[in-house]
Design a protein around this motif. Structure first.
Motif, PDB file in Angstrom:
ATOM      1  N   MET A   1       0.759  -1.278   0.012  1.00 10.27           N
ATOM      2  CA  MET A   1      -0.122   0.084   0.119  1.00 10.27           C
ATOM      3  C   MET A   1       1.072   1.292   0.105  1.00 10.27           C
ATOM      4  O   MET A   1       1.745   1.506   0.704  1.00 10.27           O
ATOM      5  N   PRO A   2       0.735   2.274  -0.780  1.00 11.16           N
ATOM      6  CA  PRO A   2       1.580   3.417  -0.843  1.00 11.16           C
ATOM      7  C   PRO A   2       1.374   4.043   0.270  1.00 11.16           C
ATOM      8  O   PRO A   2       0.426   4.165   1.218  1.00 11.16           O
ATOM      9  N   ALA A   3       2.471   4.688   0.804  1.00 16.26           N
ATOM     10  CA  ALA A   3       2.588   5.265   2.129  1.00 16.26           C
ATOM     11  C   ALA A   3       1.396   6.565   2.080  1.00 16.26           C
ATOM     12  O   ALA A   3       0.879   6.980   3.149  1.00 16.26           O
ATOM     13  N   GLU A   4       1.259   7.269   1.069  1.00 21.35           N
ATOM     14  CA  GLU A   4       0.434   8.347   1.021  1.00 21.35           C
ATOM     15  C   GLU A   4      -0.951   7.974   1.420  1.00 21.35           C
ATOM     16  O   GLU A   4      -2.012   8.669   1.865  1.00 21.35           O
ATOM     17  N   SER A   5      -1.442   6.706   1.065  1.00 19.52           N
ATOM     18  CA  SER A   5      -2.684   6.164   1.330  1.00 19.52           C
ATOM     19  C   SER A   5      -2.837   5.766   2.716  1.00 19.52           C
ATOM     20  O   SER A   5      -4.273   5.195   3.157  1.00 19.52           O
ATOM     21  N   THR A   6      -1.804   5.640   3.381  1.00 17.84           N
ATOM     22  CA  THR A   6      -1.963   5.073   4.791  1.00 17.84           C
ATOM     23  C   THR A   6      -3.067   5.628   5.639  1.00 17.84           C
ATOM     24  O   THR A   6      -3.819   5.009   6.244  1.00 17.84           O
ATOM     25  N   ASN A   7      -3.095   7.204   5.871  1.00 17.68           N
ATOM     26  CA  ASN A   7      -4.012   7.646   6.776  1.00 17.68           C
ATOM     27  C   ASN A   7      -5.480   7.535   6.252  1.00 17.68           C
ATOM     28  O   ASN A   7      -6.264   7.457   7.171  1.00 17.68           O
ATOM     29  N   ALA A   8      -5.649   7.261   5.105  1.00 15.94           N
ATOM     30  CA  ALA A   8      -7.025   6.971   4.454  1.00 15.94           C
ATOM     31  C   ALA A   8      -7.668   5.743   5.055  1.00 15.94           C
ATOM     32  O   ALA A   8      -8.313   5.603   5.177  1.00 15.94           O
ATOM     33  N   LEU A   9      -6.603   4.896   5.263  1.00 14.62           N
ATOM     34  CA  LEU A   9      -7.162   3.442   5.731  1.00 14.62           C
ATOM     35  C   LEU A   9      -7.136   3.322   7.119  1.00 14.62           C
ATOM     36  O   LEU A   9      -7.825   2.385   7.726  1.00 14.62           O
ATOM     37  N   ILE A  10      -6.431   4.270   7.923  1.00 10.00           N
ATOM     38  CA  ILE A  10      -6.444   4.257   9.473  1.00 10.00           C
ATOM     39  C   ILE A  10      -7.743   5.354   9.933  1.00 10.00           C
ATOM     40  O   ILE A  10      -7.262   6.324  10.066  1.00 10.00           O
ATOM     41  N   SER A  11      -8.647   4.720  10.037  1.00  9.74           N
ATOM     42  CA  SER A  11      -9.663   5.439  10.665  1.00  9.74           C
ATOM     43  C   SER A  11      -9.748   5.377  12.338  1.00  9.74           C
ATOM     44  O   SER A  11      -9.226   4.706  12.720  1.00  9.74           O
ATOM     45  N   GLU A  12     -10.403   6.456  12.714  1.00  5.70           N
ATOM     46  CA  GLU A  12     -10.288   6.559  14.311  1.00  5.70           C
ATOM     47  C   GLU A  12     -10.954   5.352  15.017  1.00  5.70           C
ATOM     48  O   GLU A  12     -10.644   4.946  15.806  1.00  5.70           O
TER      49      GLU A  12
ATOM     50  N   ALA B   1      13.548  -1.504  -4.645  1.00  4.97           N
ATOM     51  CA  ALA B   1      12.329  -1.551  -4.165  1.00  4.97           C
ATOM     52  C   ALA B   1      12.195  -2.022  -2.749  1.00  4.97           C
ATOM     53  O   ALA B   1      11.395  -1.993  -2.018  1.00  4.97           O
ATOM     54  N   VAL B   2      13.202  -2.796  -2.338  1.00  5.42           N
ATOM     55  CA  VAL B   2      13.236  -3.572  -0.889  1.00  5.42           C
ATOM     56  C   VAL B   2      13.645  -2.436   0.149  1.00  5.42           C
ATOM     57  O   VAL B   2      12.981  -2.033   1.067  1.00  5.42           O
ATOM     58  N   ALA B   3      14.259  -1.354  -0.284  1.00  7.76           N
ATOM     59  CA  ALA B   3      14.597  -0.115   0.487  1.00  7.76           C
ATOM     60  C   ALA B   3      13.307   0.597   0.686  1.00  7.76           C
ATOM     61  O   ALA B   3      12.837   1.217   1.513  1.00  7.76           O
ATOM     62  N   ARG B   4      12.702   0.947  -0.607  1.00  6.69           N
ATOM     63  CA  ARG B   4      11.533   1.645  -0.348  1.00  6.69           C
ATOM     64  C   ARG B   4      10.317   0.771   0.342  1.00  6.69           C
ATOM     65  O   ARG B   4       9.619   1.371   0.964  1.00  6.69           O
ATOM     66  N   GLU B   5      10.370  -0.519   0.419  1.00  4.75           N
ATOM     67  CA  GLU B   5       9.286  -1.186   1.084  1.00  4.75           C
ATOM     68  C   GLU B   5       9.436  -1.009   2.719  1.00  4.75           C
ATOM     69  O   GLU B   5       8.352  -1.119   3.471  1.00  4.75           O
ATOM     70  N   PHE B   6      10.843  -0.963   3.138  1.00  8.78           N
ATOM     71  CA  PHE B   6      11.287  -0.706   4.277  1.00  8.78           C
ATOM     72  C   PHE B   6      10.531   0.657   4.698  1.00  8.78           C
ATOM     73  O   PHE B   6      10.308   0.700   5.630  1.00  8.78           O
ATOM     74  N   GLU B   7      10.938   1.485   3.889  1.00  6.26           N
ATOM     75  CA  GLU B   7      10.409   2.973   4.322  1.00  6.26           C
ATOM     76  C   GLU B   7       8.916   3.068   4.359  1.00  6.26           C
ATOM     77  O   GLU B   7       8.179   3.558   5.402  1.00  6.26           O
ATOM     78  N   ARG B   8       8.151   2.369   3.353  1.00  6.21           N
ATOM     79  CA  ARG B   8       6.501   2.176   3.509  1.00  6.21           C
ATOM     80  C   ARG B   8       6.127   1.528   4.675  1.00  6.21           C
ATOM     81  O   ARG B   8       5.353   1.931   5.411  1.00  6.21           O
ATOM     82  N   ASN B   9       6.822   0.644   4.974  1.00  6.69           N
ATOM     83  CA  ASN B   9       6.423  -0.135   6.214  1.00  6.69           C
ATOM     84  C   ASN B   9       6.654   0.698   7.625  1.00  6.69           C
ATOM     85  O   ASN B   9       5.678   0.634   8.459  1.00  6.69           O
ATOM     86  N   ILE B  10       7.586   1.580   7.539  1.00  2.00           N
ATOM     87  CA  ILE B  10       7.997   2.335   8.655  1.00  2.00           C
ATOM     88  C   ILE B  10       6.661   3.460   8.826  1.00  2.00           C
ATOM     89  O   ILE B  10       6.155   3.646   9.923  1.00  2.00           O
ATOM     90  N   THR B  11       6.329   3.933   7.727  1.00  4.05           N
ATOM     91  CA  THR B  11       5.281   4.972   7.599  1.00  4.05           C
ATOM     92  C   THR B  11       3.931   4.343   8.050  1.00  4.05           C
ATOM     93  O   THR B  11       2.994   5.013   8.694  1.00  4.05           O
ATOM     94  N   LEU B  12       3.663   3.240   7.615  1.00  6.14           N
ATOM     95  CA  LEU B  12       2.377   2.550   7.834  1.00  6.14           C
ATOM     96  C   LEU B  12       2.345   2.174   9.215  1.00  6.14           C
ATOM     97  O   LEU B  12       1.403   2.397  10.026  1.00  6.14           O
ATOM     98  N   MET B  13       3.421   1.541   9.993  1.00  6.48           N
ATOM     99  CA  MET B  13       3.341   0.994  11.379  1.00  6.48           C
ATOM    100  C   MET B  13       3.342   2.246  12.370  1.00  6.48           C
ATOM    101  O   MET B  13       2.937   2.290  13.443  1.00  6.48           O
TER     102      MET B  13
END
Length: 205
Positions: free
Chosen positions: A1-12, A138-150
């Protein structure tokens, strides 16, 4: 999931998903067909040697249809369908449960409910990501994406900003450990639980 879409999926508050419409189900079937045919070709002739045109032909869609679902061949591999499942499982954990315990119990719940076919696909997907030299970046970008998501998930549960030092340090330790061990067991509930238990102990060696 792209990092910019994370907040849209994490609702209150977690909400139950409405039943997908016929159109949505057809789109999901097409998406899964494209991915399954792509991975079949990757196994048979290699990731680098497989073209988008070949994937589209095998899935019986046009290249333009492929691009409506995935912006690139790399993104087809990196797309992680378990992100929303894990987010919902964590959301269902009691709010007063410690964050690592919530992640551990959500992992057990998500893996327990996972379709065996999806589990096998994800296992193969993760293995491919870490075995193809062309996907190293892509692995490096995946790492960053997971950091942002979590960070977003942990911060919301703790009522802190996702830039909080302790939030980022905890997520960095958790994500870093997962990535460090992925070569031994690329997709395993047991590995995730071991990492969380280790962190809960204060990383005592």
């Amino acid at each position: 999931m792209p990092a910019e879409s994370t907040n849209a999926l994490i609702s209150e508050e977690p909400a139950s998903r409405p039943r997908p419409t016929l159109r949505e189900r057809k789109k999901e079937r097409t998406r899964r067909t494209i991915r399954s045919e792509a991975f079949r070709l990757f196994r048979e002739q290699g990731y680098t040697e497989t073209t988008i045109e070949q994937i589209a032909e095998a899935a019986d869609v046009s290249p333009s249809t492929f691009f409506r679902y995935f912006p690139s061949k790399e993104q087809l591999v990196l797309a992680d369908d378990l992100d929303p499942v894990m987010i919902e499982a964590i959301d269902r954990q009691p709010k007063d449960k410690p964050i690592l315990a919530a992640i551990r119990d959500a992992t057990i719940e998500a893996f327990g409910a996972m379709d065996p076919e999806i589990f096998e696909f994800e296992k193969n997907r993760v293995a491919l990501v870490y075995s193809v030299p062309e996907l190293r970046g892509a692995v490096a970008r995946e790492f960053e994406r997971n950091i942002t998501l979590m960070s977003g998930i942990v911060a919301r549960r703790l009522g802190r900003p996702d830039t909080d030092f302790e939030v980022r340090a905890l997520v960095g330790a958790l994500t870093g450990a997962m990535f460090a061990l992925v070569g031994d067991e690329p997709f395993s509930q047991e590995q995730i639980i071991r990492v969380i238990t280790f962190l809960e102990s204060g990383m005592r060696i």
